[in-house]
Design a protein around this motif. Structure first.
Motif, short mmCIF file in Angstrom:
data_model
loop_
_atom_site.label_atom_id
_atom_site.label_comp_id
_atom_site.label_asym_id
_atom_site.label_seq_id
_atom_site.Cartn_x
_atom_site.Cartn_y
_atom_site.Cartn_z
N GLY A 22 0.82 -1.21 0.00
CA GLY A 22 0.00 0.00 0.00
C GLY A 22 0.85 1.26 0.00
N PHE A 23 2.07 1.17 0.53
CA PHE A 23 2.97 2.31 0.65
C PHE A 23 3.66 2.66 -0.67
CE2 PHE A 23 5.25 -1.60 1.17
CZ PHE A 23 6.36 -1.42 0.37
N GLY A 24 3.85 1.62 -1.54
CA GLY A 24 4.65 1.78 -2.74
C GLY A 24 5.23 0.44 -3.15
N TYR A 25 6.55 0.39 -3.34
CA TYR A 25 7.13 -0.88 -3.79
C TYR A 25 8.59 -1.00 -3.32
CZ TYR A 25 8.58 2.42 -7.39
OH TYR A 25 9.08 3.53 -8.04
N VAL A 26 9.14 -2.23 -3.47
CA VAL A 26 10.53 -2.49 -3.10
C VAL A 26 11.25 -3.00 -4.35
CG1 VAL A 26 12.09 -3.83 -1.62
CG2 VAL A 26 9.87 -3.07 -0.73
N GLU A 27 12.45 -2.46 -4.55
CA GLU A 27 13.24 -2.86 -5.71
C GLU A 27 14.51 -3.58 -5.28
OE1 GLU A 27 12.44 1.16 -8.39
OE2 GLU A 27 14.02 1.11 -6.88
N HIS A 28 14.99 -4.47 -6.14
CA HIS A 28 16.33 -5.04 -5.99
C HIS A 28 17.26 -4.11 -6.76
CE1 HIS A 28 19.19 -8.66 -6.90
NE2 HIS A 28 19.75 -7.73 -6.14
N ILE A 29 18.29 -3.60 -6.07
CA ILE A 29 19.20 -2.65 -6.75
C ILE A 29 20.66 -3.07 -6.60
CG2 ILE A 29 17.66 -0.66 -6.40
CD1 ILE A 29 19.77 0.19 -4.17
N GLU A 30 21.48 -2.52 -7.48
CA GLU A 30 22.93 -2.59 -7.31
C GLU A 30 23.41 -1.19 -6.96
OE1 GLU A 30 24.19 -4.16 -11.10
OE2 GLU A 30 24.62 -6.12 -10.22
N LEU A 31 24.31 -1.13 -6.01
CA LEU A 31 24.82 0.18 -5.58
C LEU A 31 26.28 0.31 -6.01
CD1 LEU A 31 23.65 2.55 -3.87
CD2 LEU A 31 24.74 1.52 -1.88
N PHE A 32 26.62 1.41 -6.66
CA PHE A 32 27.99 1.66 -7.12
C PHE A 32 28.48 2.98 -6.54
CE2 PHE A 32 25.83 -0.81 -10.33
CZ PHE A 32 26.76 -1.76 -10.72
N ASN A 33 29.80 3.10 -6.34
CA ASN A 33 30.30 4.44 -6.04
C ASN A 33 30.52 5.18 -7.35
OD1 ASN A 33 32.74 3.63 -7.06
ND2 ASN A 33 33.68 3.28 -5.04
N LEU A 34 30.87 6.47 -7.28
CA LEU A 34 30.94 7.25 -8.52
C LEU A 34 32.08 6.81 -9.43
CD1 LEU A 34 29.95 10.85 -7.37
CD2 LEU A 34 28.54 9.11 -8.49
N ALA A 35 33.07 6.09 -8.84
CA ALA A 35 34.17 5.56 -9.66
C ALA A 35 33.74 4.31 -10.40
CB ALA A 35 35.37 5.26 -8.77
N GLY A 36 32.53 3.85 -10.13
CA GLY A 36 31.99 2.70 -10.85
C GLY A 36 32.22 1.37 -10.15
N HIS A 37 32.82 1.40 -8.95
CA HIS A 37 33.03 0.14 -8.22
C HIS A 37 31.73 -0.27 -7.53
CE1 HIS A 37 37.28 0.23 -8.99
NE2 HIS A 37 37.35 1.47 -8.50
N LYS A 38 31.40 -1.55 -7.68
CA LYS A 38 30.15 -2.04 -7.10
C LYS A 38 30.28 -2.20 -5.58
CE LYS A 38 26.84 -5.82 -7.29
NZ LYS A 38 26.42 -7.06 -7.97
N CYS A 39 29.34 -1.62 -4.86
CA CYS A 39 29.35 -1.74 -3.39
C CYS A 39 28.58 -2.98 -2.95
CB CYS A 39 28.72 -0.52 -2.75
SG CYS A 39 29.42 1.02 -3.29
N GLY A 40 27.58 -3.38 -3.73
CA GLY A 40 26.82 -4.58 -3.36
C GLY A 40 25.39 -4.52 -3.86
N ASN A 41 24.65 -5.58 -3.53
CA ASN A 41 23.23 -5.64 -3.88
C ASN A 41 22.39 -5.28 -2.66
OD1 ASN A 41 24.61 -7.11 -5.97
ND2 ASN A 41 22.56 -7.80 -6.60
N TYR A 42 21.40 -4.48 -2.87
CA TYR A 42 20.56 -3.99 -1.77
C TYR A 42 19.09 -3.97 -2.19
CZ TYR A 42 24.95 -2.48 0.34
OH TYR A 42 26.20 -2.46 0.90
N ALA A 43 18.25 -3.61 -1.23
CA ALA A 43 16.83 -3.40 -1.54
C ALA A 43 16.53 -1.92 -1.36
CB ALA A 43 15.97 -4.23 -0.59
N ARG A 44 15.63 -1.41 -2.20
CA ARG A 44 15.24 0.00 -2.04
C ARG A 44 13.72 0.07 -1.92
NH1 ARG A 44 16.52 5.15 -5.90
NH2 ARG A 44 15.41 3.97 -7.49
N LYS A 45 13.27 0.69 -0.84
CA LYS A 45 11.83 0.89 -0.64
C LYS A 45 11.47 2.28 -1.16
CE LYS A 45 8.35 0.46 3.04
NZ LYS A 45 8.11 0.01 4.42
#
Lengths: 251, 251
Positions: A22-45
């Motif tokens: 009811g609030f919205g949705y949750v996504e599976h995301i990949e997070l990168f720093n600005l240099a393009g290095h992957k920080c990991g997989n996370y969820a975003r509400k």
């Protein structure tokens, strides 16, 4: 709406939508720093854009309180943007939740015991911060790697600290949460306390069906007593009794 | 035939630098009776003063049919008028008010009540409360979840479980009391107070019989008491004395 986003020093790449509510949705995301290095997989509400200011305030409260809880058994918040058109926050990506595990029915007695201890430690920590969770139930307990379980979803959280309320004003109580886990005082009068979270924890023990340890029923009975003052005063007291009952399995 | 003999009224804000969120209706001749009321805007939400004013404005236009007010329909109309406030200004979407009114008809009092204003009638040298507070505390006591003594230290005295508001379920109370149950003579004294007024009446529920029997004396005595102890909230009283002719047996 799936989107790619840059926020501060991070770049967010959306992989898929993994939940909707009811609030919205949750996504599976990949997070990168600005240099393009992957920080990991996370969820975003992400909050739905059509929800009004009141929902934005509640969402902000959820983020503020959950982010202030740093504990191994509470889902941690890493990043947020509350000023966006659709406010969002980034948290650990779960493998599943307790409800799914219970439906599959593969948890052993020892696993169930460990899960309960983790949930109790998480809720005791929330109470120690002066908050009430108000929506404890199996699908708000998320499963992570190494069989770590964490309490999540602070959407109904309440600050017990009276000083946080600027003035004592007449207000209207309302019952929130899931009916099965609601204490009588919540159902009748929307009255919340540590004992209402303790009531929900009692029902959550019942959900785990620990019939092998008959002593557990006494803990359930005490934590779900009709009168709040007849229940445990603190989660720590309840955990102490639960541990004794679990150790005395079969007695 | 019912006649209005006397009336005593006051309605003040807690401080003079803020709006009075209470509204009131002085005894108004409707049909063959008199309608009087107090509404107390729920302070925790924007638009409290507007909501209480709407309640009184709508009530004042009510018609008596067959010597009675249609209480349920009146509350429903007021609720829908309050809901319209949020169209004018989104911040008023939770605007809420209590409303307690009495229609003094030819043979008895018809009372409509939602919230925590109170109606009292005089029986000899005592005031008897006719309405029940729609507060969290009262509900918890009624349901046997807490004893009154246990609630003294707990918050929630100012928390309602129902009110007139767009998003709150109506749980109103309707009472009819024949004059013959209140008095043996042909006079009745009635008092409607907001919580800011009865808080000080409750502290010492005594005045001389002459004061209790005269609405204007009662109003000035209670007003003096509130000023002496410092108001805790907006405070309103509508007191009235009616005479009625007992039925004459023509046989």
């Amino acid at each position: 709406m799936l989107m790619e986003d840059v926020h501060g020093n991070y770049k967010i790449k959306v992989l898929s939508k993994i939940g909707q509510g009811g609030f919205g949705y949750v996504e599976h995301i990949e997070l990168f720093n600005l240099a393009g290095h992957k920080c990991g997989n996370y969820a975003r509400k992400v909050l739905s854009p059509e929800l009004n200011d009141e929902f934005r305030r509640r969402f902000a409260r959820e983020v503020t309180y959950q982010a202030s809880c740093v504990h191994n058994n509470i889902v941690h918040i890493y990043l947020c943007n509350l000023r966006a058109e659709q406010p969002w926050f980034v948290m650990n990506l779960a493998e599943g939740d307790l409800l799914k595990d219970l439906e599959e029915g593969n948890l052993s007695f020892n696993e169930k015991s460990d899960i309960l201890r983790m949930i109790f430690n998480g809720v005791a920590y929330i109470h120690s911060r002066g908050f009430l969770h108000r929506d404890i139930k199996p699908n708000n307990v998320l499963k992570f790697n190494k069989n770590t379980y964490k309490v999540s979803d602070f959407g109904l959280v309440k600050n017990l600290d009276k000083d946080a309320e600027s003035e004592v004003l007449t207000k209207i109580a309302s019952a929130m949460g899931t009916t099965r886990y609601m204490a009588p005082e919540v159902l009748y009068a929307g009255d919340y306390s540590k004992q209402t979270d303790i009531f929900a924890l009692g029902l959550l023990i019942e959900d785990l069906n620990l019939a092998e340890a008959p002593g557990v029923q006494r803990v359930i009975d005490k934590s779900t007593a009709r009168r709040p003052l007849d229940r445990y005063a603190e989660v720590s007291e309840m955990l102490k009794d639960l541990n004794l009952a679990l150790e005395g399995k079969g007695k | 035939m019912i006649k209005l003999i006397g009336c005593g009224v006051f309605s003040y804000p807690k401080n003079f630098d803020r709006n009075n969120q209470d509204s009131f209706l002085t005894p108004r001749n409707i049909g063959n009776g008199f309608l009087l009321a107090v509404a107390d805007g729920v302070g925790a939400y924007h638009g409290a003063d507007k909501a209480s004013k709407i309640a009184i404005d709508v009530l004042a236009e009510t018609k008596a049919m067959g010597g009675k007010i249609d209480v349920e329909s009146t509350f429903r109309t007021i609720k829908s008028e309050i809901a319209k406030l949020s169209i004018l200004n989104e911040s008023f979407q939770d605007a809420a008010t209590t409303l307690t009114f009495c229609y003094a008809g030819e043979k008895g009092f018809q009372i409509g009540h939602i919230g925590d204003c109170r109606i009292y009638v005089r029986k000899n040298d005592k005031l008897i409360q006719l309405t029940k507070d729609h507060t969290q505390h009262q509900k918890l006591i009624d349901e046997g979840i807490y004893r009154a003594s246990e609630l003294k230290k707990l918050s929630g005295k100012n928390t309602l479980f129902t009110a007139l508001s767009k998003n709150i379920n109506l749980q109103s109370q309707e009472i009819y009391i024949p004059y013959s149950e209140i008095t043996n003579d042909s006079y009745v004294d009635l008092f409607i107070m907001s919580d800011g007024a009865y808080h000080f009446w409750e502290k010492r529920p005594k005045f001389l019989l002459n004061t209790l029997s005269d609405p204007s004396s009662f109003a000035s005595s209670l007003h003096r008491r509130i000023k002496r102890f410092q108001p805790i909230d907006d405070y309103t009283l509508v007191a009235a004395k009616f005479s009625f002719l007992p039925e004459i047996n023509e046989n």
